[in-house]
Enzyme design. Structure first.
Site, short mmCIF file in Angstrom:
data_model
loop_
_atom_site.label_atom_id
_atom_site.label_comp_id
_atom_site.label_asym_id
_atom_site.label_seq_id
_atom_site.Cartn_x
_atom_site.Cartn_y
_atom_site.Cartn_z
CB THR A 150 -22.11 -33.20 11.28
OG1 THR A 150 -21.21 -32.11 11.17
CG2 THR A 150 -23.51 -32.76 10.91
CB THR A 207 -18.62 -34.20 9.75
OG1 THR A 207 -19.17 -32.88 9.65
CG2 THR A 207 -19.69 -35.21 9.38
CD GLU A 257 -24.83 -29.00 11.01
OE1 GLU A 257 -24.74 -28.49 9.89
OE2 GLU A 257 -24.14 -29.97 11.36
N GLY A 300 -17.13 -31.84 5.00
CA GLY A 300 -17.85 -30.74 4.36
C GLY A 300 -18.28 -31.11 2.95
#
Length: 572
Positions: A401, A383, A422, A475
C-alpha cells in the site's frame, strides 16, 4: 517499445504448468530442498491486480525462482504499473509459508514515522485534525518499507538474485506500458493535487493534462531507482544517492525526513498469528497489523456457533456482532509491538472470546458505545494484494500500500518515487477518525521510528484437504473481507466464488452495517432491520486476489476480484 494488450483477455490470475519451463536456472543461492512430492503442486499460480505484474512473477518462476522471488517481481512491477495502490515509496506486509521446512513467517515492511514527527503538524489552529497535512505532501509520508522488504525476501528466502527478480519491473519502467483505466482514472481524479508539486506533475501529467488513454507511459526515474536497489540491495535505496535525493526533495517541500531516518530503517521478521478454526489452520498478520488479531478474535467468537445451520439473517447477525467486538478492541489496544505492550494473550484467547460471546443476544443488535461517531470513507480499491503458490508448495500472501489513491501525491524529484501518506494511519489526534473512520488511542500515537497500525491482513489457510492464500485492499474493510473469504473457503467455495461474494462490514463506529448492492435479499434485510441494525449500502469495495490448492486433486485455482472497474476476466 509500446506494450499493448486486449483488456478483455487480461489475466489477473494465471496458472503456470510444470511443463512450461521450470528447468533449473542459474541463481545466486542454492535452492532449498523441495518438499515431498505429496506436498508439491508441481505447477504454480499467481493472482494479482495487474496482468503485467502477474506476468513478471511468472517470468521469474520460469527462470528458476520460487514464490518469494516471484513476490519481489510482482511487487516491483506493481510499483510501476499500479502506483495508485502501492509502490517502493510505500510498504507491505506478507505472510510466507516455506515448503522445505514448513516454516511460517510474517514480513513487516511497514513504514515508520520520521524521528522529527510532531503531532502539531497535523492540527489546525483550532486543534481540529488537519486532513491536508495528514494526507497530502511530504509531511503525510512515513519512511518507506517496501524496498527493504523486497531486499529481505530476495536475500533470505529467494533462489535468485535481487537483480534477476527486479529485472522485469525495470524493463517495464524503461520500455513503457499502457496505463490501465484504473490508473488513468486515478490521475484524472487527483490531478489538482498532483499539480502542487513539479515532480508529481512531470511524472503523471503530459503538458499539464492526464496522459491520453492508450498512450505508452515510461518511468525512467523509477527504473533508475530500482536499478540502484538491484545493484546494492537495501543500501541502494536507504543510503547513497537515492537516499540523498529523497531527503532533499522532502525537506525542500516542507517535510522532516533525514538521512538517519532512512539509514535506520529495517524490515522485520515476526511470528504470524496462527489459530485453529473448525479444523483449519489460519495463519495471519500480527501487529503492527490489526487485521490478524481482529480476524482471530472474530473467528474465536464464531467458533461457538454452527453458522452452517443458521438462516442468512441469523448468520449475518452473529458475524456482525463478532466484528463489532473485535473492532472495539482494535481501537483501544493495538499498535506497533516495538513500542506498545498489548494484551495479545487476552485478545487471542478462546476464553476471552467465550466471554464476548455471552454478551451477544440471539435476536437483537448490540448498540455500540457512546464514543464519537465517525463516518467511514468509501473503502475503495486502493492498496493491493497478490497471492502466490509455486510448484514446490511455497506460498506468499502479500498486501502492499501507499494508503489512499496515489498516496501523498508527492513524487521525490529525480527518483520517480511516489511517497505514501501512511502518517494518517497513526492516531494523529486521539479518538478522532482517520480517512477510513477508524479511531485510535495513544497505543497508535506517532513516535519517531514507530510503525503505524495497519488493516492489511495477508493470510494463508490450511485445511484437511485444501489450502488458500488470500488478501485484499480496502482500508478497514480489508479485515472483514478476508474474514468473509475464510468463512466462504471453509464452506467449500472455490476461488472464483470467494472473490465474487457480496460483502458486508461493521467496524464498531459508526454503528451501521455497510453493505454492497444486493448483498442481502429483501427478507434478510427486513430481519436484520427488525433486530435493530442500520444498513447502509455503498458501492462495491475491495479487490481480492486468491489462490486455492486442492491437495486431494492437486488442482490450483487463481482468481481475481470481478469488481475491477474495467471488468477484466481471468485467463488460465
Amino acid at each position: 517499445m509500446s506494450i499493448s494488450f486486449d483488456w478483455r483477455a487480461l489475466a489477473l490470475g494465471l496458472l503456470l504448468s510444470g511443463a512450461a519451463g521450470f528447468a533449473p536456472a542459474a541463481s545466486a543461492k542454492q535452492a532449498p530442498q523441495a518438499a515431498p512430492a505429496a506436498q508439491r503442486p508441481g505447477h504454480a499460480a499467481i493472482a494479482s491486480a495487474n496482468f503485467l505484474a502477474t506476468r513478471a512473477g511468472l517470468e521469474v518462476l520460469r527462470k528458476g525462482g520460487n514464490a518469494f522471488d516471484a513476490a519481489v517481481a510482482v511487487a516491483a512491477a506493481l510499483s510501476v504499473v499500479e502506483p495508485e495502490s502501492s509502490g517502493i515509496g510505500g510498504g507491505f506486509m506478507a505472510v510466507l509459508h516455506r515448503a522445505s521446512d514448513g516454516r511460517n513467517v510474517f514480513i513487516d515492511a511497514r513504514e515508520t514515522a520520521p524521528a522529527a514527527v510532531d503531532p502539531k503538524d497535523y492540527l489546525k489552529p483550532d486543534g481540529s485534525p488537519n486532513r491536508d497535512t495528514a494526507l497530502t505532501g511530504p509531511l503525510s509520508a512515513g519512511i518507506p518499507g517496501e524496498p527493504a522488504g523486497l531486499a529481505l525476501l530476495a536475500k533470505d528466502y529467494g533462489r535468485l538474485s535481487l537483480q534477476q527478480s527486479l529485472a522485469p519491473a525495470i524493463r517495464i519502467a524503461r520500455d513503457g506500458f499502457v496505463p490501465d483505466p484504473r490508473l488513468h482514472g486515478a490521475i484524472v481524479s487527483e490531478q489538482k493535487l498532483l499539480e502542487r508539486w513539479p515532480a508529481s506533475a512531470a511524472k503523471y501529467l503530459v503538458d499539464g493534462q492526464p496522459p491520453a488513454e492508450g498512450a505508452t507511459w515510461r518511468d525512467p526515474d523509477q527504473a533508475s531507482t530500482l536499478e540502484a536497489l538491484a545493484r546494492h540491495g537495501h543500501d541502494g535505496f536507504y543510503r547513497g544517492e537515492v537516499a540523498r535525493k529523497l531527503v532533499d526533495a522532502v525537506r525542500a517541500a516542507g517535510g522532516n525526513w533525514t538521512l538517519a531516518d532512512l539509514a535506520a530503517y529495517r524490515a522485520k521478521e515476526r511470528t504470524p498469528i496462527s489459530l485453529d478454526y473448525r479444523g483449519y489452520q489460519v495463519i495471519t498478520a500480527p501487529p503492527p497489523s490489526s487485521g490478524g488479531v481482529a480476524i482471530a478474535e472474530i473467528l474465536n467468537i464464531l467458533s461457538g456457533y454452527d453458522l452452517t445451520k443458521m438462516d442468512a439473517a441469523t448468520r449475518v447477525h452473529y458475524i456482525v456482532e463478532a466484528m463489532r467486538r473485535a473492532f472495539r478492541d482494535h481501537n483501544d489496544y493495538l499498535g506497533d509491538p516495538d513500542f506498545v505492550k498489548m494484551p495479545l494473550d487476552m485478545l487471542l484467547s478462546p476464553y476471552y472470546a467465550d466471554g464476548l460471546r455471552q454478551s451477544i443476544l440471539p435476536d437483537r443488535a448490540t448498540p455500540s458505545s457512546m464514543l464519537p461517531r465517525a463516518e467511514p470513507a468509501n473503502a475503495g480499491m486502493h492498496t493491493t494484494h497478490f497471492s502466490i503458490i509455486d510448484a514446490d508448495g511455497n506460498m506468499a500472501a502479500v498486501t502492499l500500500t501507499v494508503n489512499t489513491t496515489l498516496g501523498s501525491k508527492f513524487v521525490a524529484a529525480g527518483t520517480g518515487v511516489l511517497l505514501n501518506n501512511e502518517m494518517d494511519d497513526f492516531a494523529l489526534v486521539p479518538n478522532k477518525p482517520n480517512v477510513y473512520g477508524l479511531l485510535g488511542s495513544k497505543a497508535n500515537a506517532p513516535v519517531g521510528g514507530k510503525r503505524m497500525l495497519s488493516s492489511m491482513s495477508p493470510s494463508i489457510v490450511i485445511g484437511p484437504e485444501r489450502t488458500m492464500v488470500i488478501g485484499s485492499p480496502g482500508g478497514s474493510t480489508i479485515i472483514t473481507q478476508v474474514l468473509e473469504g475464510i468463512l466462504h473457503f471453509i464452506d467449500g467455495q472455490d476461488a472464483q466464488q470467494i472473490v465474487a461474494h457480496k460483502r458486508f462490514h461493521h467496524q464498531y463506529l459508526p454503528d451501521v452495517v455497510m453493505t454492497e448492492p444486493q448483498a442481502f435479499d429483501a427478507g434478510t434485510e427486513a430481519s436484520l432491520t427488525k433486530m435493530g441494525y442500520t444498513l447502509k449500502q455503498r458501492e462495491p469495495w475491495g479487490f481480492m486476489n486468491v489462490v486455492t490448492w486442492d491437495r486431494k486433486t492437486n488442482q490450483l485455482d487463481a482468481a481475481s476480484d470481478p469488481r475491477r472497474p474495467s471488468g477484466l476476466g481471468q485467463v488460465q
